[in-house]
Design a protein around this motif. Sequence first.
Motif, PDB file in Angstrom:
ATOM      1  N   ALA A 219       0.821  -1.216   0.000  1.00  0.00           N
ATOM      2  CA  ALA A 219       0.000   0.000   0.000  1.00  0.00           C
ATOM      3  C   ALA A 219       0.855   1.267   0.000  1.00  0.00           C
ATOM      4  O   ALA A 219       1.885   1.344   0.680  1.00  0.00           O
ATOM      5  CB  ALA A 219      -0.922  -0.005   1.210  1.00  0.00           C
ATOM      6  N   LEU A 220       0.422   2.241  -0.798  1.00  0.00           N
ATOM      7  CA  LEU A 220       1.073   3.548  -0.794  1.00  0.00           C
ATOM      8  C   LEU A 220       0.564   4.327   0.418  1.00  0.00           C
ATOM      9  O   LEU A 220      -0.641   4.353   0.691  1.00  0.00           O
ATOM     10  CB  LEU A 220       0.767   4.306  -2.083  1.00  0.00           C
ATOM     11  CG  LEU A 220       1.155   3.629  -3.401  1.00  0.00           C
ATOM     12  CD1 LEU A 220       0.942   4.587  -4.564  1.00  0.00           C
ATOM     13  CD2 LEU A 220       2.586   3.140  -3.370  1.00  0.00           C
ATOM     14  N   ARG A 221       1.491   4.982   1.130  1.00  0.00           N
ATOM     15  CA  ARG A 221       1.134   5.655   2.374  1.00  0.00           C
ATOM     16  C   ARG A 221       1.535   7.135   2.349  1.00  0.00           C
ATOM     17  O   ARG A 221       2.396   7.532   1.560  1.00  0.00           O
ATOM     18  CB  ARG A 221       1.816   4.964   3.554  1.00  0.00           C
ATOM     19  CG  ARG A 221       1.430   3.502   3.725  1.00  0.00           C
ATOM     20  CD  ARG A 221       2.245   2.811   4.804  1.00  0.00           C
ATOM     21  NE  ARG A 221       1.876   1.404   4.936  1.00  0.00           N
ATOM     22  CZ  ARG A 221       0.890   0.949   5.703  1.00  0.00           C
ATOM     23  NH1 ARG A 221       0.176   1.816   6.430  1.00  0.00           N
ATOM     24  NH2 ARG A 221       0.608  -0.334   5.763  1.00  0.00           N
ATOM     25  N   SER A 222       0.901   7.891   3.223  1.00  0.00           N
ATOM     26  CA  SER A 222       1.235   9.308   3.367  1.00  0.00           C
ATOM     27  C   SER A 222       2.631   9.438   3.971  1.00  0.00           C
ATOM     28  O   SER A 222       2.945   8.770   4.968  1.00  0.00           O
ATOM     29  CB  SER A 222       0.211  10.000   4.263  1.00  0.00           C
ATOM     30  OG  SER A 222       0.666  11.282   4.631  1.00  0.00           O
ATOM     31  N   GLN A 223       3.449  10.279   3.367  1.00  0.00           N
ATOM     32  CA  GLN A 223       4.796  10.493   3.906  1.00  0.00           C
ATOM     33  C   GLN A 223       4.753  11.201   5.262  1.00  0.00           C
ATOM     34  O   GLN A 223       5.678  11.077   6.063  1.00  0.00           O
ATOM     35  CB  GLN A 223       5.628  11.306   2.917  1.00  0.00           C
ATOM     36  CG  GLN A 223       5.953  10.559   1.630  1.00  0.00           C
ATOM     37  CD  GLN A 223       6.817  11.373   0.691  1.00  0.00           C
ATOM     38  OE1 GLN A 223       6.933  12.593   0.836  1.00  0.00           O
ATOM     39  NE2 GLN A 223       7.440  10.701  -0.269  1.00  0.00           N
TER      40      GLN A 223
END
Length: 346
Positions: A219-223
């Motif tokens: 999953a792509l996540r908030s930095q």
Amino acid sequence: MKTTNMETTIIPLITDEQKQAEETWRKSIPAQVFLNYFFAINYHIEQADDALGGLQHLPYFRAHQAELAETDLQAITKMLHACWSTEYALRATAELGDEDYLRNALHWTFPQAYHTITAGLQAFLYTAGVRSNNPSLIRREVGRLVVRNAYPRPVSFYAAGAYGDFSIHRLPLAGYKAGLHIAGQEIDAQAQIGQFLRTTRKIKAQATRQQVQANANTALRSQKTGKVLDKWTAAHWQQITWRLGYTTIFDLLGRLRVSQTSREIERFVEADIDFKLFHNSLLNIVSYLNGIHETYVAKALGLERYQQLVAELPRHLQHSFVEERLQSRVAPLLRPDETPLLRMAA
């Protein structure tokens, strides 16, 4: 003096019959669009095809060969038998010709069209060194072959690029707006195929995003927060584009399988469309693609060995469309005096 009351008869501008017809037409739009797509593919093939399918012009075809053992021949024969028996069943349905029967037959003709082409494709891929039943791998490999010009021009089109930035290749008229009518010109056909490619790639992109985001490891996540992203930018879509591969005619045919396993099939059965035209379009596409794969297999085996394979077919397939394609499409491309490319491994 006696007064007579005259009743005024009000005639409605739209009758109940007209309302019903309008409702039926509205409900039929999704099915009509789907019919338009497959008719457009068939139209495009017929307009751009030559008698032999154009394979003789492709460097990939001319270079195609394989080193095969007897066990490989058995595996390829099994795949071809599955391909041809399924096409046989599809043809048997189409030949019955009754409109109501064809309407309800979509429950099995959709998956039949998909599976006959897939079985023939697997036989071709086997001779190209791709020996797997994994649908994702097959889809990826055939996408690469389409881009590498292993297929004739009429079916070599494809879509690439990230969500929101798709590009259509080898369909110069695909940018035009697709109409709701059956294609009558090449511009109509290419516009509808282009739309079909875009919508299919969009569905694939959205499904891929959902799959990626559902997995904690991918999953792509908030930095900033480290939480799984809910909203995506163009840059995020770019990050998963490699997972999409290329979108080709085989992805479009895959929509038949998806439709068959969802409620969408009911909308087709209840629609007011030309079911005979739908079946004829499907059958023509099936015959064209199966003929391409058969020619590749015959080139790998050598014409004489392929002719023997056809001669030994089960009774229901003897003297059928298989032999007709061998005579009209396969044999003319493979000279009888050529050295067979089949080299039996020790």
